[in-house]
Design an enzyme around this catalytic site. Structure first.
Site, PDB file in Angstrom:
ATOM      1  N   ARG A 165       0.835  -1.190   0.000  1.00 15.98           N
ATOM      2  CA  ARG A 165       0.000   0.000   0.000  1.00 15.98           C
ATOM      3  C   ARG A 165       0.876   1.249   0.000  1.00 15.98           C
ATOM      4  O   ARG A 165       1.983   1.265   0.556  1.00 15.98           O
ATOM      5  CB  ARG A 165      -0.939   0.015   1.217  1.00 15.98           C
ATOM      6  CG  ARG A 165      -2.144  -0.922   1.072  1.00 15.98           C
ATOM      7  CD  ARG A 165      -3.065  -0.474  -0.038  1.00 15.98           C
ATOM      8  NE  ARG A 165      -4.254  -1.298  -0.204  1.00 15.98           N
ATOM      9  CZ  ARG A 165      -4.369  -2.298  -1.059  1.00 15.98           C
ATOM     10  NH1 ARG A 165      -3.340  -2.633  -1.818  1.00 15.98           N
ATOM     11  NH2 ARG A 165      -5.494  -2.962  -1.173  1.00 15.98           N
TER      12      ARG A 165
ATOM     13  N   HIS B 211      -1.310   0.431 -10.196  1.00 20.19           N
ATOM     14  CA  HIS B 211      -2.042  -0.425  -9.251  1.00 20.19           C
ATOM     15  C   HIS B 211      -2.668  -1.621  -9.977  1.00 20.19           C
ATOM     16  O   HIS B 211      -3.864  -1.899  -9.838  1.00 20.19           O
ATOM     17  CB  HIS B 211      -3.105   0.379  -8.511  1.00 20.19           C
ATOM     18  CG  HIS B 211      -3.452  -0.205  -7.172  1.00 20.19           C
ATOM     19  ND1 HIS B 211      -3.808   0.565  -6.089  1.00 20.19           N
ATOM     20  CD2 HIS B 211      -3.498  -1.487  -6.724  1.00 20.19           C
ATOM     21  CE1 HIS B 211      -4.074  -0.210  -5.048  1.00 20.19           C
ATOM     22  NE2 HIS B 211      -3.876  -1.471  -5.414  1.00 20.19           N
TER      23      HIS B 211
END
Length: 306
Positions: A221, A269
């Site tokens: 993350r 991502h």
């Protein structure tokens, strides 16, 4: 009784259609057109808007569309109901493939060859040796990444917040062991979740503890990286290269200095993307367990954040 798909930024028709076929008689509502808030008992969420879940008076459980749940847990109006996540073999396979691809890209300098091609340059380069790999976060997905690299002959050390016994690769835990773990690695890979403990974990001091020839990969993350510190580390040769699939702000702003770094690989991502047709049966199982009063699978510990 209804299921609501509260998912931003993705076409959910395949998921809606699959759930309708698997659960005949169950209404499937799709945000932003939620027709009956009181009927909704189960939500599948991804990037849920603020102040929406609290408007569902009969909500009993929430399921994240993917393995990550930080976006759900960060909602200020999150109701006091179980939050579960998706655990899916294809997501794990994608992550293993992505990590291996980035390591091989670094080892054989494919990014440099691409730049040379654009400049009509023919120049052989020596491969970069990666022998030892530190994997930070060896939960369900991280463990499989570790096993994949271990099976390929890499010297793998896993690091986690708590003990992980009975692993075939070396595994250490606790913040005290982190510095030594990264100092001995040619490649450091983070699969850590977004928690208070991982906020800005990768800072100037962290990068200085790494070896100067090392590669840093973050597929966990974006909260964990102090981006200015990583920028400086890459610009001044504190570490040799990095690959980031996650960022503090997504999409990465056009004006962000990361775009100009030749020794940084940026991907949007995509290291592991949920394929909707693969998770229908798991969501159906979650829903049926909810209706029969059974405990759901893969419930998140809110205190830990995963």
């Amino acid at each position: 009784m209804a299921i609501a798909l509260i998912i931003q930024g993705r076409d959910v028709e395949a998921l809606r259609s699959g759930l309708s076929d698997a659960l005949p008689g169950v209404e499937i509502q799709v945000w932003p057109t939620l027709t009956d808030l009181a009927a909704i008992e189960f939500v599948v969420a991804w990037k849920s808007p603020e102040n929406l879940l609290s408007q569902l008076p009969n909500l009993k459980a929430i399921c994240s569309l993917g393995a990550g749940v930080d976006g759900i847990l960060a909602l200020a109006d999150l109701p006091d109901v179980p939050v579960c996540r998706i655990v899916e073999e294809d997501l794990t396979r994608q992550m293993c493939d992505y990590v291996l691809a980035q390591i091989l890209n670094f080892q054989y300098q494919f990014s440099a060859y691409c730049r040379q091609q654009h400049n009509n340059q023919w120049c052989e380069r020596e491969p970069v040796a990666i022998k030892s790999v530190a994997i930070l976060g060896v939960g369900q997905i991280g463990h499989q990444v570790a096993m994949d690299l271990y099976s390929r002959g890499y010297q793998v050390t896993g690091w986690s917040n708590s003990p992980k016994p009975d692993r075939v690769y070396s595994c250490v835990f606790g913040i005290e062991a982190l510095a030594e773990t990264v100092a001995n690695a040619d490649c450091v890979i983070s699969l850590l979740p977004a928690t208070k403990e991982t906020d800005n974990l990768f800072n100037r001091n962290f990068f200085q503890q790494m070896q100067s020839h090392a590669l840093f990969i973050n597929v966990g993350r974006g909260n964990s990286v102090v981006e200015e510190d990583l920028y400086q580390a890459l610009q001044h040769g504190v570490i040799q290269s990095a690959c980031l699939d996650v960022f503090k702000t997504e999409p990465l702003p056009q004006e962000h200095p990361f775009w100009g770094l030749p020794n940084l690989v940026i991907t949007p991502h995509i290291a592991a993307v949920t394929r909707q047709q693969n998770i229908i049966s798991q969501i159906v199982e979650h829903y049926k367990k909810l209706q029969s009063g059974q405990t759901l699978n893969y419930i998140v510990d809110r205190d830990k954040g995963y």
